[in-house]
Design a protein around this motif. Structure first.
Motif, PDB file in Angstrom:
ATOM      1  N   ASP A  97      49.326  -1.223  27.206  1.00  0.00           N
ATOM      2  CA  ASP A  97      48.045  -1.393  27.887  1.00  0.00           C
ATOM      3  C   ASP A  97      47.553  -2.817  27.684  1.00  0.00           C
ATOM      4  O   ASP A  97      47.668  -3.378  26.595  1.00  0.00           O
ATOM      5  N   ASP A  98      47.015  -3.402  28.738  1.00  0.00           N
ATOM      6  CA  ASP A  98      46.484  -4.752  28.641  1.00  0.00           C
ATOM      7  C   ASP A  98      44.971  -4.766  28.459  1.00  0.00           C
ATOM      8  O   ASP A  98      44.412  -5.724  27.968  1.00  0.00           O
ATOM      9  N   PHE A  99      44.292  -3.701  28.852  1.00  0.00           N
ATOM     10  CA  PHE A  99      42.836  -3.657  28.825  1.00  0.00           C
ATOM     11  C   PHE A  99      42.382  -2.778  27.663  1.00  0.00           C
ATOM     12  O   PHE A  99      41.823  -1.700  27.839  1.00  0.00           O
ATOM     13  N   ILE A 100      42.616  -3.275  26.462  1.00  0.00           N
ATOM     14  CA  ILE A 100      42.390  -2.513  25.232  1.00  0.00           C
ATOM     15  C   ILE A 100      40.930  -2.569  24.797  1.00  0.00           C
ATOM     16  O   ILE A 100      40.353  -1.561  24.403  1.00  0.00           O
ATOM     17  N   ALA A 101      40.319  -3.718  24.866  1.00  0.00           N
ATOM     18  CA  ALA A 101      38.939  -3.875  24.389  1.00  0.00           C
ATOM     19  C   ALA A 101      37.984  -2.975  25.169  1.00  0.00           C
ATOM     20  O   ALA A 101      37.045  -2.418  24.600  1.00  0.00           O
ATOM     21  N   ILE A 102      38.220  -2.810  26.465  1.00  0.00           N
ATOM     22  CA  ILE A 102      37.375  -1.928  27.274  1.00  0.00           C
ATOM     23  C   ILE A 102      37.478  -0.498  26.757  1.00  0.00           C
ATOM     24  O   ILE A 102      36.465   0.208  26.644  1.00  0.00           O
ATOM     25  N   ILE A 109      30.690   3.479  22.952  1.00  0.00           N
ATOM     26  CA  ILE A 109      29.536   3.918  23.754  1.00  0.00           C
ATOM     27  C   ILE A 109      29.437   5.439  23.738  1.00  0.00           C
ATOM     28  O   ILE A 109      28.357   6.003  23.553  1.00  0.00           O
ATOM     29  N   GLN A 110      30.563   6.112  23.927  1.00  0.00           N
ATOM     30  CA  GLN A 110      30.566   7.575  23.939  1.00  0.00           C
ATOM     31  C   GLN A 110      30.129   8.132  22.590  1.00  0.00           C
ATOM     32  O   GLN A 110      29.285   9.026  22.514  1.00  0.00           O
ATOM     33  N   THR A 111      30.682   7.604  21.502  1.00  0.00           N
ATOM     34  CA  THR A 111      30.353   8.100  20.171  1.00  0.00           C
ATOM     35  C   THR A 111      28.897   7.815  19.821  1.00  0.00           C
ATOM     36  O   THR A 111      28.209   8.675  19.254  1.00  0.00           O
ATOM     37  N   ALA A 112      28.412   6.624  20.154  1.00  0.00           N
ATOM     38  CA  ALA A 112      27.008   6.295  19.890  1.00  0.00           C
ATOM     39  C   ALA A 112      26.083   7.220  20.675  1.00  0.00           C
ATOM     40  O   ALA A 112      25.048   7.658  20.161  1.00  0.00           O
ATOM     41  N   VAL A 175      28.970   6.603  31.255  1.00  0.00           N
ATOM     42  CA  VAL A 175      29.227   5.164  31.142  1.00  0.00           C
ATOM     43  C   VAL A 175      30.595   4.928  30.493  1.00  0.00           C
ATOM     44  O   VAL A 175      31.380   4.097  30.964  1.00  0.00           O
ATOM     45  N   ALA A 176      30.895   5.667  29.428  1.00  0.00           N
ATOM     46  CA  ALA A 176      32.186   5.517  28.748  1.00  0.00           C
ATOM     47  C   ALA A 176      33.338   5.884  29.676  1.00  0.00           C
ATOM     48  O   ALA A 176      34.369   5.203  29.702  1.00  0.00           O
TER      49      ALA A 176
END
Length: 192
Positions: A97-102, A109-112, A175-176
């Protein structure tokens, strides 16, 4: 053959590209937040003792003990949310995967959202119910003593806090999931 002078940073860049650069600090953050949630009720207890809550009269002392137990329950539930989710963050992306930070940030966001929504629903709803039954009109004084004078722990809170909590969990999850969907589309498009 490449010179070490120009490639000594390669292990660092490989570490970033593997995703561990993003996942590991968030794993530590989740652990710290889990422990802080366990400590929060104890901080409230210490602050309340300093303010003399136990000298305020029988009804207020009983209400505070019940409020402390509800805060302890909320702290324990919150601890479990952060502690259990810290293991999931390490699997938030796949090899290649290249888009890891997202993906890592969407998990945060989901956990918060799960934490905040659960805290508001459980602690807010239970405090509203129990303190309204015990204190009645004296509840405003208890709120101020605990530093929660801005909250309305009344019978209306019994209904509203669980609704607010539910909405927070849903919005954070949406959002997540949008971020995860964008990352999945980007990763799949790149592979095609």
């Amino acid at each position: 053959m490449e010179s070490k002078f120009f490639t000594f940073v390669r292990p660092y860049l490989d570490y970033i590209d593997s995703g561990r650069f993003f996942r590991q600090p968030f794993c530590w953050l989740y652990s710290v937040l889990a422990v802080l949630n366990l400590l929060f009720p104890l901080i409230v207890l210490a602050q309340s003792c300093r303010l003399g809550v136990f000298h305020a009269g029988g009804k207020v002392v009983i209400a505070f003990i019940i409020a402390f137990l509800v805060l302890a329950l909320g702290g324990w539930i919150s601890f479990q949310i952060w502690w259990n989710r810290k293991n999931r963050i390490m699997q938030s992306s796949k090899q290649g995967d290249d888009f890891i930070a997202i993906l890592v940030f969407s998990d945060f966001i989901q956990t918060a959202g799960e934490w905040a929504g659960t805290w508001i629903a459980v602690v807010g709803g239970l405090l509203s119910l129990l303190l309204s039954l015990i204190l009645g009109d004296d509840m405003f004084l208890m709120n101020r003593a605990l530093g929660f004078g801005f909250l309305d722990f009344s019978f209306m809170g019994i209904v509203l806090f669980p609704i607010y909590g539910f909405l927070i969990v849903i919005v954070a999850r949406v959002v997540a999931e949008v971020y995860r969907a964008l990352a999945a589309i980007a990763n799949n498009t790149k592979k095609s």
